[in-house]
Design a protein around this motif. Structure first.
Motif, PDB file in Angstrom:
ATOM      1  N   LEU A  86       0.486  -1.223   0.040  1.00 58.84           N
ATOM      2  CA  LEU A  86      -0.270   0.195  -0.108  1.00 58.84           C
ATOM      3  C   LEU A  86       0.622   1.612   0.244  1.00 58.84           C
ATOM      4  CD1 LEU A  86      -3.324  -0.720   2.675  1.00 58.84           C
ATOM      5  CD2 LEU A  86      -3.005  -0.363   0.311  1.00 58.84           C
ATOM      6  N   LEU A  87       2.092   0.998   0.817  1.00 61.05           N
ATOM      7  CA  LEU A  87       2.687   2.295   0.625  1.00 61.05           C
ATOM      8  C   LEU A  87       3.358   2.296  -0.129  1.00 61.05           C
ATOM      9  CD1 LEU A  87       4.725   2.133   4.466  1.00 61.05           C
ATOM     10  CD2 LEU A  87       3.102   3.527   3.318  1.00 61.05           C
ATOM     11  N   GLU A  88       3.414   1.174  -1.083  1.00 60.04           N
ATOM     12  CA  GLU A  88       4.395   1.542  -2.115  1.00 60.04           C
ATOM     13  C   GLU A  88       3.376   2.299  -3.200  1.00 60.04           C
ATOM     14  OE1 GLU A  88       6.142  -1.532  -5.504  1.00 60.04           O
ATOM     15  OE2 GLU A  88       7.189  -1.263  -3.228  1.00 60.04           O
ATOM     16  N   GLU A  89       2.258   1.396  -3.744  1.00 61.23           N
ATOM     17  CA  GLU A  89       1.618   2.605  -4.448  1.00 61.23           C
ATOM     18  C   GLU A  89       0.776   3.804  -3.619  1.00 61.23           C
ATOM     19  OE1 GLU A  89      -1.757   2.569  -7.486  1.00 61.23           O
ATOM     20  OE2 GLU A  89      -0.181   1.021  -6.790  1.00 61.23           O
ATOM     21  N   LEU A  90       0.967   4.127  -3.310  1.00 62.82           N
ATOM     22  CA  LEU A  90       0.774   5.573  -2.725  1.00 62.82           C
ATOM     23  C   LEU A  90       1.902   6.283  -2.599  1.00 62.82           C
ATOM     24  CD1 LEU A  90      -1.546   5.305   0.296  1.00 62.82           C
ATOM     25  CD2 LEU A  90      -2.077   5.940  -2.064  1.00 62.82           C
ATOM     26  N   GLY A  91       3.447   5.832  -2.822  1.00 64.83           N
ATOM     27  CA  GLY A  91       4.603   6.855  -4.090  1.00 64.83           C
ATOM     28  C   GLY A  91       5.236   6.559  -2.959  1.00 64.83           C
ATOM     29  N   CYS A  92       5.274   5.765  -1.257  1.00 66.85           N
ATOM     30  CA  CYS A  92       6.068   6.066  -0.124  1.00 66.85           C
ATOM     31  C   CYS A  92       7.160   5.057   0.618  1.00 66.85           C
ATOM     32  CB  CYS A  92       4.851   6.839   0.675  1.00 66.85           C
ATOM     33  SG  CYS A  92       3.533   6.644   1.891  1.00 66.85           S
ATOM     34  N   ASP A 134      -0.252  15.333  -3.167  1.00 71.56           N
ATOM     35  CA  ASP A 134      -0.646  15.741  -4.378  1.00 71.56           C
ATOM     36  C   ASP A 134      -0.945  15.311  -5.463  1.00 71.56           C
ATOM     37  OD1 ASP A 134       1.210  13.199  -4.943  1.00 71.56           O
ATOM     38  OD2 ASP A 134       2.532  14.376  -4.476  1.00 71.56           O
ATOM     39  N   TRP A 135      -1.330  16.070  -6.510  1.00 71.40           N
ATOM     40  CA  TRP A 135      -3.075  15.145  -7.482  1.00 71.40           C
ATOM     41  C   TRP A 135      -1.905  13.817  -8.130  1.00 71.40           C
ATOM     42  CZ3 TRP A 135      -6.694  15.912  -8.697  1.00 71.40           C
ATOM     43  CH2 TRP A 135      -7.498  15.558  -9.738  1.00 71.40           C
ATOM     44  N   ASP A 136      -1.276  13.552  -8.299  1.00 71.28           N
ATOM     45  CA  ASP A 136      -0.456  12.084  -8.432  1.00 71.28           C
ATOM     46  C   ASP A 136      -0.585  11.327  -7.450  1.00 71.28           C
ATOM     47  OD1 ASP A 136       0.443   9.880 -10.549  1.00 71.28           O
ATOM     48  OD2 ASP A 136       2.348   9.798  -8.431  1.00 71.28           O
ATOM     49  N   THR A 137      -0.532  11.473  -6.186  1.00 72.28           N
ATOM     50  CA  THR A 137      -0.982  10.347  -5.248  1.00 72.28           C
ATOM     51  C   THR A 137      -2.637  10.683  -4.644  1.00 72.28           C
ATOM     52  OG1 THR A 137       0.940  10.857  -3.503  1.00 72.28           O
ATOM     53  CG2 THR A 137      -0.624   9.799  -2.112  1.00 72.28           C
ATOM     54  N   HIS A 138      -3.164  12.362  -4.957  1.00 76.81           N
ATOM     55  CA  HIS A 138      -4.330  11.842  -5.288  1.00 76.81           C
ATOM     56  C   HIS A 138      -5.296  10.469  -5.968  1.00 76.81           C
ATOM     57  CE1 HIS A 138      -8.860  13.589  -5.708  1.00 76.81           C
ATOM     58  NE2 HIS A 138      -9.086  14.067  -4.828  1.00 76.81           N
ATOM     59  N   ARG A 140      -3.994   8.047  -6.836  1.00 81.68           N
ATOM     60  CA  ARG A 140      -4.154   6.985  -6.650  1.00 81.68           C
ATOM     61  C   ARG A 140      -4.807   6.494  -5.427  1.00 81.68           C
ATOM     62  NH1 ARG A 140       2.778   5.545  -6.553  1.00 81.68           N
ATOM     63  NH2 ARG A 140       3.391   7.099  -7.896  1.00 81.68           N
ATOM     64  N   PHE A 141      -4.495   7.838  -5.171  1.00 79.74           N
ATOM     65  CA  PHE A 141      -6.496   7.221  -4.216  1.00 79.74           C
ATOM     66  C   PHE A 141      -7.127   6.475  -4.620  1.00 79.74           C
ATOM     67  CE2 PHE A 141      -9.680   8.573  -1.614  1.00 79.74           C
ATOM     68  CZ  PHE A 141      -9.758   8.003  -1.033  1.00 79.74           C
ATOM     69  N   TRP A 142      -7.816   7.245  -5.502  1.00 80.77           N
ATOM     70  CA  TRP A 142      -9.794   6.966  -6.228  1.00 80.77           C
ATOM     71  C   TRP A 142      -8.975   5.670  -6.504  1.00 80.77           C
ATOM     72  CZ3 TRP A 142     -12.479   8.195  -4.071  1.00 80.77           C
ATOM     73  CH2 TRP A 142     -13.064   9.382  -3.929  1.00 80.77           C
ATOM     74  N   ARG A 143      -7.787   5.406  -7.229  1.00 80.00           N
ATOM     75  CA  ARG A 143      -7.624   3.824  -7.901  1.00 80.00           C
ATOM     76  C   ARG A 143      -7.897   2.641  -6.420  1.00 80.00           C
ATOM     77  NH1 ARG A 143      -3.849   6.735 -11.382  1.00 80.00           N
ATOM     78  NH2 ARG A 143      -2.108   5.772  -9.826  1.00 80.00           N
ATOM     79  N   LEU A 144      -6.947   2.752  -5.466  1.00 86.87           N
ATOM     80  CA  LEU A 144      -7.250   1.808  -5.005  1.00 86.87           C
ATOM     81  C   LEU A 144      -8.034   1.915  -4.046  1.00 86.87           C
ATOM     82  CD1 LEU A 144      -4.400   2.811  -2.302  1.00 86.87           C
ATOM     83  CD2 LEU A 144      -4.669   0.881  -3.690  1.00 86.87           C
ATOM     84  N   ALA A 145      -9.307   3.164  -3.410  1.00 82.05           N
ATOM     85  CA  ALA A 145     -10.869   3.142  -3.410  1.00 82.05           C
ATOM     86  C   ALA A 145     -11.622   2.169  -4.194  1.00 82.05           C
ATOM     87  CB  ALA A 145     -10.981   4.449  -3.231  1.00 82.05           C
TER      88      ALA A 145
END
Length: 186
Positions: A86-92, A134-138, A140-145
């Motif tokens: 999940l952390l990787e998916e969110l870029g951190c 940031d917009w990219d992580t935003h 990514r969040f919706w893809r995860l949701a």
């Protein structure tokens, strides 16, 4: 004060709750997860719940890795692999050794979100979980949701952003303590 709230969140649904500041959205979520007890009425929950409050609940002295280990033990998980994914998916994923207190606000919020998801709960209750992203992580969040919804999890998200409305299957508006169904997208 909440009154006239009747909300059923079915498995496999992505539900949005909107409303002006001070209308009780956070109170509604805190009641849903059992943090607050309603004065009247009842709340029925099935399965485990993941709750990501608006304010980060991480310990500023612990590293990201220590947080994952703490929650692994608390939930009786065998490893922290899913949390790391999940952390990787969110870029951190590169922040594992950093103390939470040294993280940017957005990265701290990513950790806050991952801690709510780490045990794969049946119901995710998320209070503006992407603050500071940031917009990219935003995105990514919706893809995860959507992934969670498609896997059968029920997801409730409080949002103020009009652009977010497109992501929900159903949107509710909280106004004057009453929850009203708005738009159905699915």
């Amino acid at each position: 004060m909440l009154r006239g709230v009747d909300l059923t969140v079915e498995p496999g649904s992505l539900v949005g709750v909107t409303g002006e500041n001070g209308t009780g959205k956070t109170t509604l979520l805190r009641t849903m997860v059992g943090e607050l007890v309603p004065e009247r009425g009842a709340v029925h929950r099935e399965g485990q719940i993941g709750y990501c409050p608006q304010e980060s609940v991480v310990n500023l002295l612990l590293t990201v890795s220590q947080h994952l280990e703490l929650f692994r033990v608390a939930y009786g998980l065998t490893d922290t692999g899913y949390a790391q994914e999940l952390l990787e998916e969110l870029g951190c994923a590169g922040a594992m050794r950093q103390r939470a207190g040294t993280l940017s606000g957005g990265t701290r919020q990513k950790l806050n979100l991952v801690l709510a998801l780490v045990h794969r709960p049946a119901l995710l209750v998320l209070d503006e979980p992407y603050q500071g992203f940031d917009w990219d992580t935003h995105q990514r969040f919706w893809r995860l949701a959507r992934t969670f919804r498609d896997a059968g999890q029920a997801v409730v998200v409080v949002s103020h952003l009009l652009d977010d409305l497109q992501h929900f299957d159903t949107v509710y508006e909280l106004r004057d303590g009453v929850l009203r169904e708005g738009v159905r997208h699915r």
